[in-house]
Scaffold this motif. Structure first.
Motif, PDB file in Angstrom:
ATOM      1  N   UNK A   1      38.121  23.693  39.256  1.00 36.86           N
ATOM      2  CA  UNK A   1      39.385  24.404  39.002  1.00 36.86           C
ATOM      3  C   UNK A   1      39.184  25.857  39.440  1.00 36.86           C
ATOM      4  N   UNK A   2      40.146  26.356  40.184  1.00 31.45           N
ATOM      5  CA  UNK A   2      40.166  27.741  40.628  1.00 31.45           C
ATOM      6  C   UNK A   2      41.486  28.356  40.189  1.00 31.45           C
ATOM      7  N   UNK A   3      41.564  29.673  40.227  1.00 27.70           N
ATOM      8  CA  UNK A   3      42.826  30.342  39.918  1.00 27.70           C
ATOM      9  C   UNK A   3      43.004  31.558  40.822  1.00 27.70           C
ATOM     10  N   UNK A   4      44.270  31.863  41.018  1.00 23.87           N
ATOM     11  CA  UNK A   4      44.602  32.997  41.891  1.00 23.87           C
ATOM     12  C   UNK A   4      45.762  33.770  41.286  1.00 23.87           C
ATOM     13  N   UNK A   5      45.499  35.012  40.966  1.00 20.16           N
ATOM     14  CA  UNK A   5      46.532  35.914  40.463  1.00 20.16           C
ATOM     15  C   UNK A   5      47.158  36.652  41.639  1.00 20.16           C
ATOM     16  N   UNK A   6      48.375  37.157  41.487  1.00 18.95           N
ATOM     17  CA  UNK A   6      49.041  37.858  42.597  1.00 18.95           C
ATOM     18  C   UNK A   6      48.196  39.001  43.136  1.00 18.95           C
ATOM     19  N   UNK A   7      48.033  39.029  44.451  1.00 23.04           N
ATOM     20  CA  UNK A   7      47.293  40.099  45.082  1.00 23.04           C
ATOM     21  C   UNK A   7      45.788  39.995  44.974  1.00 23.04           C
ATOM     22  N   UNK A   8      45.294  38.896  44.406  1.00 23.29           N
ATOM     23  CA  UNK A   8      43.849  38.729  44.222  1.00 23.29           C
ATOM     24  C   UNK A   8      43.351  37.484  44.945  1.00 23.29           C
ATOM     25  N   UNK A   9      42.038  37.404  45.068  1.00 20.88           N
ATOM     26  CA  UNK A   9      41.432  36.236  45.702  1.00 20.88           C
ATOM     27  C   UNK A   9      41.444  35.038  44.755  1.00 20.88           C
ATOM     28  N   UNK A  10      41.249  33.878  45.348  1.00 18.20           N
ATOM     29  CA  UNK A  10      41.147  32.662  44.553  1.00 18.20           C
ATOM     30  C   UNK A  10      39.725  32.583  43.964  1.00 18.20           C
ATOM     31  N   UNK A  11      39.650  32.515  42.649  1.00 18.01           N
ATOM     32  CA  UNK A  11      38.370  32.573  41.956  1.00 18.01           C
ATOM     33  C   UNK A  11      38.022  31.257  41.272  1.00 18.01           C
ATOM     34  N   UNK A  12      36.744  30.982  41.229  1.00 21.77           N
ATOM     35  CA  UNK A  12      36.230  29.815  40.522  1.00 21.77           C
ATOM     36  C   UNK A  12      36.446  29.970  39.024  1.00 21.77           C
ATOM     37  N   UNK A  13      36.881  28.886  38.391  1.00 20.30           N
ATOM     38  CA  UNK A  13      37.079  28.871  36.939  1.00 20.30           C
ATOM     39  C   UNK A  13      36.090  27.917  36.273  1.00 20.30           C
ATOM     40  N   UNK A  14      36.061  26.670  36.759  1.00 19.65           N
ATOM     41  CA  UNK A  14      35.190  25.663  36.150  1.00 19.65           C
ATOM     42  C   UNK A  14      34.902  24.565  37.165  1.00 19.65           C
ATOM     43  N   UNK A  15      33.748  23.941  37.010  1.00 19.08           N
ATOM     44  CA  UNK A  15      33.383  22.836  37.894  1.00 19.08           C
ATOM     45  C   UNK A  15      32.668  21.744  37.130  1.00 19.08           C
TER      46      UNK A  15
ATOM     47  N   UNK B   1      42.536  29.676  23.374  1.00 26.14           N
ATOM     48  CA  UNK B   1      42.447  31.138  23.173  1.00 26.14           C
ATOM     49  C   UNK B   1      42.847  31.882  24.436  1.00 26.14           C
ATOM     50  N   UNK B   2      43.962  31.515  24.983  1.00 31.02           N
ATOM     51  CA  UNK B   2      44.405  32.100  26.252  1.00 31.02           C
ATOM     52  C   UNK B   2      44.722  33.575  26.107  1.00 31.02           C
ATOM     53  N   UNK B   3      44.454  34.306  27.177  1.00 30.39           N
ATOM     54  CA  UNK B   3      44.660  35.751  27.228  1.00 30.39           C
ATOM     55  C   UNK B   3      45.618  36.065  28.377  1.00 30.39           C
ATOM     56  N   UNK B   4      46.301  37.203  28.313  1.00 30.84           N
ATOM     57  CA  UNK B   4      47.196  37.579  29.420  1.00 30.84           C
ATOM     58  C   UNK B   4      46.473  37.615  30.766  1.00 30.84           C
ATOM     59  N   UNK B   5      45.207  37.969  30.763  1.00 27.35           N
ATOM     60  CA  UNK B   5      44.460  38.026  32.032  1.00 27.35           C
ATOM     61  C   UNK B   5      44.147  36.647  32.600  1.00 27.35           C
ATOM     62  N   UNK B   6      44.455  35.589  31.877  1.00 29.60           N
ATOM     63  CA  UNK B   6      44.324  34.230  32.407  1.00 29.60           C
ATOM     64  C   UNK B   6      45.532  33.821  33.246  1.00 29.60           C
ATOM     65  N   UNK B   7      46.555  34.664  33.267  1.00 34.13           N
ATOM     66  CA  UNK B   7      47.757  34.363  34.038  1.00 34.13           C
ATOM     67  C   UNK B   7      47.424  34.256  35.524  1.00 34.13           C
ATOM     68  N   UNK B   8      47.794  33.124  36.119  1.00 33.15           N
ATOM     69  CA  UNK B   8      47.487  32.864  37.531  1.00 33.15           C
ATOM     70  C   UNK B   8      48.060  31.506  37.919  1.00 33.15           C
ATOM     71  N   UNK B   9      48.001  31.230  39.205  1.00 32.55           N
ATOM     72  CA  UNK B   9      48.227  29.867  39.672  1.00 32.55           C
ATOM     73  C   UNK B   9      46.874  29.156  39.653  1.00 32.55           C
ATOM     74  N   UNK B  10      46.828  27.997  39.023  1.00 33.74           N
ATOM     75  CA  UNK B  10      45.591  27.236  38.878  1.00 33.74           C
ATOM     76  C   UNK B  10      45.594  26.071  39.856  1.00 33.74           C
ATOM     77  N   UNK B  11      44.465  25.930  40.558  1.00 34.67           N
ATOM     78  CA  UNK B  11      44.328  24.894  41.580  1.00 34.67           C
ATOM     79  C   UNK B  11      43.191  23.944  41.224  1.00 34.67           C
ATOM     80  N   UNK B  12      43.443  22.683  41.418  1.00 35.15           N
ATOM     81  CA  UNK B  12      42.423  21.645  41.328  1.00 35.15           C
ATOM     82  C   UNK B  12      41.857  21.421  42.735  1.00 35.15           C
ATOM     83  N   UNK B  13      40.558  21.165  42.825  1.00 32.97           N
ATOM     84  CA  UNK B  13      39.951  20.952  44.140  1.00 32.97           C
ATOM     85  C   UNK B  13      38.857  19.904  44.064  1.00 32.97           C
TER      86      UNK B  13
END
Length: 124
Positions: A36-50, A85-97
């Motif tokens: 799972x990766x996530x990408x917030x507006x204006x930021x790169x797509x980052x690894x979340x979990x594998x 325990x979600x936080x505002x900084x978790x806001x993003x589009x989440x992608x499965x890969x």
């Protein structure tokens, strides 16, 4: 043709929970690592979990450790991400890969197939 379809995103208040699911077709997940990766507006797509091919090994970004849990059901060809325990900084589009092999990788180039993404918005 390999397809990954995410579901479960939405709007939640800080401190709340969401569960994302990813259903795959065209490839058997049991042979490959998933991420799972996530990408917030204006930021790169980052690894979340594998998770590795068997589901016996997992890896998380430091920012989500202890809050998120990735799981895999090889019989159903699905992978999920439980987010607590979600936080505002978790806001993003989440992608499965789906990875190119059975080993967990944290870089986007190691993944062959991607879903279309699902929006997660956490309000403060």
């Amino acid at each position: 043709q390999v397809q990954l379809v995410e579901s479960g995103g939405g709007l939640v208040q800080a401190g709340g929970s969401l569960r994302l699911s990813c259903a795959g077709s065209g490839r058997t997940f049991s042979r490959f690592a998933m991420g799972w990766f996530r990408q917030a507006p204006g930021k790169e797509r980052d690894f979340v979990a594998g998770i590795n091919w068997s589901g016996g090994r997992t890896e998380y970004a430091d920012s989500v450790k202890g809050r998120f849990t990735i799981s895999k059901d090889n019989a159903k060809n699905t992978v999920s991400l439980q987010m607590n325990s979600l936080k505002p900084e978790d806001t993003a589009v989440y992608y499965c890969a789906c990875a190119a092999n059975s080993i967990i990788r944290t870089i986007t180039s190691a993944y062959e197939y991607w879903g279309q993404g699902t929006q997660v918005t956490v309000s403060s």
